[in-house]
Scaffold this motif. Structure first.
Motif, PDB file in Angstrom:
ATOM      1  N   ASN A  19      -7.180  -8.475   8.688  1.00  0.00           N
ATOM      2  CA  ASN A  19      -7.397  -7.126   9.083  1.00  0.00           C
ATOM      3  C   ASN A  19      -7.085  -6.795  10.479  1.00  0.00           C
ATOM      4  O   ASN A  19      -7.747  -5.757  11.118  1.00  0.00           O
ATOM      5  CB  ASN A  19      -8.999  -7.020   9.043  1.00  0.00           C
ATOM      6  CG  ASN A  19      -9.633  -6.977   7.747  1.00  0.00           C
ATOM      7  OD1 ASN A  19      -8.965  -6.610   6.739  1.00  0.00           O
ATOM      8  ND2 ASN A  19     -10.823  -7.688   7.825  1.00  0.00           N
ATOM      9  N   GLU A  20      -5.965  -7.562  10.938  1.00  0.00           N
ATOM     10  CA  GLU A  20      -5.252  -7.097  12.299  1.00  0.00           C
ATOM     11  C   GLU A  20      -3.906  -6.842  11.967  1.00  0.00           C
ATOM     12  O   GLU A  20      -3.284  -7.616  11.097  1.00  0.00           O
ATOM     13  CB  GLU A  20      -5.524  -8.119  13.456  1.00  0.00           C
ATOM     14  CG  GLU A  20      -7.123  -8.340  13.746  1.00  0.00           C
ATOM     15  CD  GLU A  20      -7.694  -7.087  14.395  1.00  0.00           C
ATOM     16  OE1 GLU A  20      -6.956  -6.206  14.866  1.00  0.00           O
ATOM     17  OE2 GLU A  20      -9.005  -7.152  14.306  1.00  0.00           O
ATOM     18  N   LEU A  21      -3.219  -5.909  12.878  1.00  0.00           N
ATOM     19  CA  LEU A  21      -1.828  -5.817  12.881  1.00  0.00           C
ATOM     20  C   LEU A  21      -1.057  -7.106  13.437  1.00  0.00           C
ATOM     21  O   LEU A  21      -1.816  -7.599  14.537  1.00  0.00           O
ATOM     22  CB  LEU A  21      -1.597  -4.461  13.559  1.00  0.00           C
ATOM     23  CG  LEU A  21      -2.074  -3.140  12.846  1.00  0.00           C
ATOM     24  CD1 LEU A  21      -1.580  -2.046  13.652  1.00  0.00           C
ATOM     25  CD2 LEU A  21      -1.659  -3.260  11.292  1.00  0.00           C
ATOM     26  N   LEU A  24       1.629  -2.209   5.210  1.00  0.00           N
ATOM     27  CA  LEU A  24       1.175  -1.020   5.442  1.00  0.00           C
ATOM     28  C   LEU A  24       2.180   0.163   6.063  1.00  0.00           C
ATOM     29  O   LEU A  24       2.770   0.070   6.892  1.00  0.00           O
ATOM     30  CB  LEU A  24       0.185  -0.927   6.542  1.00  0.00           C
ATOM     31  CG  LEU A  24      -1.019  -2.040   6.226  1.00  0.00           C
ATOM     32  CD1 LEU A  24      -1.879  -2.118   7.558  1.00  0.00           C
ATOM     33  CD2 LEU A  24      -1.872  -1.671   5.196  1.00  0.00           C
ATOM     34  N   PRO A  25       2.302   1.046   4.986  1.00  0.00           N
ATOM     35  CA  PRO A  25       3.336   2.167   5.516  1.00  0.00           C
ATOM     36  C   PRO A  25       2.625   2.890   6.598  1.00  0.00           C
ATOM     37  O   PRO A  25       1.307   2.692   7.070  1.00  0.00           O
ATOM     38  CB  PRO A  25       3.454   3.286   4.460  1.00  0.00           C
ATOM     39  CG  PRO A  25       2.266   2.651   3.397  1.00  0.00           C
ATOM     40  CD  PRO A  25       1.803   1.357   3.636  1.00  0.00           C
ATOM     41  N   PRO A  26       3.254   3.965   7.163  1.00  0.00           N
ATOM     42  CA  PRO A  26       2.630   5.010   8.389  1.00  0.00           C
ATOM     43  C   PRO A  26       1.226   5.353   7.894  1.00  0.00           C
ATOM     44  O   PRO A  26       1.125   6.116   6.727  1.00  0.00           O
ATOM     45  CB  PRO A  26       3.458   6.157   8.469  1.00  0.00           C
ATOM     46  CG  PRO A  26       4.799   5.420   8.139  1.00  0.00           C
ATOM     47  CD  PRO A  26       4.592   4.411   7.018  1.00  0.00           C
ATOM     48  N   PHE A  27       0.176   5.447   8.563  1.00  0.00           N
ATOM     49  CA  PHE A  27      -0.945   5.667   8.421  1.00  0.00           C
ATOM     50  C   PHE A  27      -1.196   7.338   8.279  1.00  0.00           C
ATOM     51  O   PHE A  27      -0.334   8.129   8.953  1.00  0.00           O
ATOM     52  CB  PHE A  27      -2.142   5.501   9.321  1.00  0.00           C
ATOM     53  CG  PHE A  27      -2.151   3.894   9.612  1.00  0.00           C
ATOM     54  CD1 PHE A  27      -1.351   3.047   8.829  1.00  0.00           C
ATOM     55  CD2 PHE A  27      -2.795   3.491  10.887  1.00  0.00           C
ATOM     56  CE1 PHE A  27      -1.573   1.538   9.074  1.00  0.00           C
ATOM     57  CE2 PHE A  27      -2.814   2.192  10.689  1.00  0.00           C
ATOM     58  CZ  PHE A  27      -2.245   1.104   9.986  1.00  0.00           C
ATOM     59  N   GLU A  46       4.616   2.133  -4.183  1.00  0.00           N
ATOM     60  CA  GLU A  46       5.438   2.956  -5.035  1.00  0.00           C
ATOM     61  C   GLU A  46       6.843   2.367  -5.382  1.00  0.00           C
ATOM     62  O   GLU A  46       7.405   2.200  -6.261  1.00  0.00           O
ATOM     63  CB  GLU A  46       5.550   4.232  -4.739  1.00  0.00           C
ATOM     64  CG  GLU A  46       6.408   5.177  -5.608  1.00  0.00           C
ATOM     65  CD  GLU A  46       6.215   6.728  -4.953  1.00  0.00           C
ATOM     66  OE1 GLU A  46       5.039   7.452  -5.257  1.00  0.00           O
ATOM     67  OE2 GLU A  46       6.805   7.361  -4.347  1.00  0.00           O
ATOM     68  N   ALA A  69      -0.881  -7.845   4.131  1.00  0.00           N
ATOM     69  CA  ALA A  69      -0.801  -6.614   3.654  1.00  0.00           C
ATOM     70  C   ALA A  69       0.418  -5.922   4.216  1.00  0.00           C
ATOM     71  O   ALA A  69       0.499  -5.957   5.611  1.00  0.00           O
ATOM     72  CB  ALA A  69      -2.158  -5.952   4.222  1.00  0.00           C
ATOM     73  N   GLU A 110      -3.583 -13.915   2.661  1.00  0.00           N
ATOM     74  CA  GLU A 110      -3.467 -12.303   2.031  1.00  0.00           C
ATOM     75  C   GLU A 110      -2.814 -11.664   3.174  1.00  0.00           C
ATOM     76  O   GLU A 110      -3.122 -11.786   4.262  1.00  0.00           O
ATOM     77  CB  GLU A 110      -4.908 -12.137   1.596  1.00  0.00           C
ATOM     78  CG  GLU A 110      -4.687 -10.651   1.113  1.00  0.00           C
ATOM     79  CD  GLU A 110      -5.823 -10.161   0.747  1.00  0.00           C
ATOM     80  OE1 GLU A 110      -6.732 -10.725  -0.289  1.00  0.00           O
ATOM     81  OE2 GLU A 110      -6.198  -8.896   1.112  1.00  0.00           O
ATOM     82  N   ALA A 139      -0.301  -6.786   8.180  1.00  0.00           N
ATOM     83  CA  ALA A 139      -1.513  -7.123   8.607  1.00  0.00           C
ATOM     84  C   ALA A 139      -1.930  -8.402   8.067  1.00  0.00           C
ATOM     85  O   ALA A 139      -1.737  -8.617   6.878  1.00  0.00           O
ATOM     86  CB  ALA A 139      -2.642  -6.024   8.632  1.00  0.00           C
ATOM     87  N   PHE A 171       0.626  -1.183   0.078  1.00  0.00           N
ATOM     88  CA  PHE A 171       0.136   0.081  -0.071  1.00  0.00           C
ATOM     89  C   PHE A 171       0.760   1.213   0.068  1.00  0.00           C
ATOM     90  O   PHE A 171       2.057   1.353   0.614  1.00  0.00           O
ATOM     91  CB  PHE A 171      -0.983   0.073   1.277  1.00  0.00           C
ATOM     92  CG  PHE A 171      -1.921  -0.997   0.905  1.00  0.00           C
ATOM     93  CD1 PHE A 171      -3.216  -0.620   0.524  1.00  0.00           C
ATOM     94  CD2 PHE A 171      -1.667  -2.404   1.588  1.00  0.00           C
ATOM     95  CE1 PHE A 171      -4.107  -1.558   0.226  1.00  0.00           C
ATOM     96  CE2 PHE A 171      -2.762  -3.329   1.429  1.00  0.00           C
ATOM     97  CZ  PHE A 171      -4.108  -2.948   0.876  1.00  0.00           C
ATOM     98  N   GLY A 172       0.194   2.338  -0.672  1.00  0.00           N
ATOM     99  CA  GLY A 172       0.859   3.672  -0.436  1.00  0.00           C
ATOM    100  C   GLY A 172       2.268   3.678  -1.054  1.00  0.00           C
ATOM    101  O   GLY A 172       2.753   3.065  -2.120  1.00  0.00           O
ATOM    102  N   LEU A 173       3.070   4.399  -0.042  1.00  0.00           N
ATOM    103  CA  LEU A 173       4.541   4.401  -0.342  1.00  0.00           C
ATOM    104  C   LEU A 173       5.033   3.215  -0.733  1.00  0.00           C
ATOM    105  O   LEU A 173       6.198   3.097  -1.865  1.00  0.00           O
ATOM    106  CB  LEU A 173       5.139   5.044   0.907  1.00  0.00           C
ATOM    107  CG  LEU A 173       6.803   4.947   0.894  1.00  0.00           C
ATOM    108  CD1 LEU A 173       7.444   6.077  -0.166  1.00  0.00           C
ATOM    109  CD2 LEU A 173       7.371   5.156   2.203  1.00  0.00           C
TER     110      LEU A 173
END
Lengths: 147, 77, 147, 77
Positions: free
Chosen positions: D54-56, D71-74, D13, D69, D67, D51, D8-10
């Protein structure tokens, strides 16, 4: 302390959602703002001795009230780092479900707006000479007292 | 001096009067209250505050304005 | 604990003032409500190294985010005596000055809404997997991090 | 087992990848991170959380979902 001019806070009748939306929209050109907090007071259809409140008829010592609103504004600008602040209060008839108080604060950062809105609302309840006649559905009434 | 007494909310209702002029020769809010209690007995068991120059007063405050407001409990918001 | 169903909190693009006004208007039939508190997050045109933020492009782990939003809602209903609660967050492009977060709580009494709105907003900032690409006026970008 | 890694996000990229499938035979998040660091060296100096369901997760959490995920900083709100 910024020196803001005395404003008339009162509006005749209920505060409409269009008025609130317009007020928010006007702040979209102020791009240093990151957080808004809005408090709305809504007239409750309280049931008292089996009679329901249909409306509140607001009156005020308008001159004193506007001076006190001004003092509250100045105190809030001094205590909190706010970009904007707006307060509107109804006079006259406001039906249950309608809005009688609209307080709107904006700041660069969210941390400022939470204590600011609470401070302003509590000060209004305490210090503003506004009087509310609660009109029941059967047209009898009683006088509201803030708690 | 001639002063105007303004009654708000419940107080206007029970006195049947929103505003009245009276000749006043005493000096403190306390004195004024005595006179008003004689004129409107119904005020005696009502809660109210007195304001002049847009500020609330105590019983000891001197009457310096020609306009005095009697304010029942606030109900803003 | 009321059992609320999982909602989709996300909306494509900015949250409009009309949407906010409609949301407020819908609550005017709920005449047990005496106080509303609304938080709005607005995209700031921050200047970073002499470049101005023109927009934020939001993405999210949507499924996880909606689950976390749901947990925050349930926790807030448990902690505070609220009548209603609504949360909306933008996805995609939101220009500076536009609104990207809309949190709306309502209660019989004002004392409940102040701590509730702050709790919800802080939880959102901390726990919701939303990512923001700050697009500068020259089309370069950087990734936003909540503080 | 075959698992899907979502970036996700950064992180999408810098890895040039939003989602990829890989065969995974280790057991913990920590093991998984080692594999991902080898594949995408750029991840090593990025802050992220992992995650599943749906949990860290922490490094010691077992991988039980197909699956995962990253996750970069929120940056919500």
């Amino acid at each position: 302390m910024k020196n803001h001019k005395l404003k008339n806070v009162f509006r005749e009748g209920a505060i409409t959602t269009e008025f609130i939306a317009n007020s928010i929209a006007k702040h979209q050109v102020k791009t240093s703002i990151g957080a808004h907090n809005i408090f709305l007071g809504q007239v409750r259809a309280d049931e008292i001795n089996a009679k329901k409140v249909a409306a509140i008829d607001y009156t005020a010592h308008e001159d004193m009230a506007n001076h006190k609103f001004h003092e509250i504004r100045e105190a809030a600008f001094l205590k909190f780092d706010l970009t904007c602040m707006h307060i509107y209060h109804s006079l006259g008839m406001v039906k249950s479900g309608e809005i009688c108080l609209f307080v709107f604060v904006s700041s660069k950062r969210r941390k400022e707006v939470f204590p600011a809105i609470e401070f302003i609302v509590e000060e209004i309840k305490l210090k503003i000479p506004v009087f509310g006649k609660e009109i029941f559905e059967d047209q009898t009434h009683q006088w509201k007292v803030n708690s | 001096m001639m002063i105007t007494i303004k009654y708000f909310g419940l107080l206007a209702e029970v006195t049947g009067c929103r505003s009245e002029k009276m000749n006043f020769s005493c000096t403190t809010i306390s004195d004024l209250k005595e006179i008003l209690f004689q004129k409107h007995k119904v005020l005696k068991n009502k809660k109210f505050k007195i304001a002049q120059h847009n500020e609330l007063n105590t019983d000891k405050t001197k009457v310096t304005s020609s306009e005095i407001a009697l304010l029942p409990p606030f109900a803003g918001g």
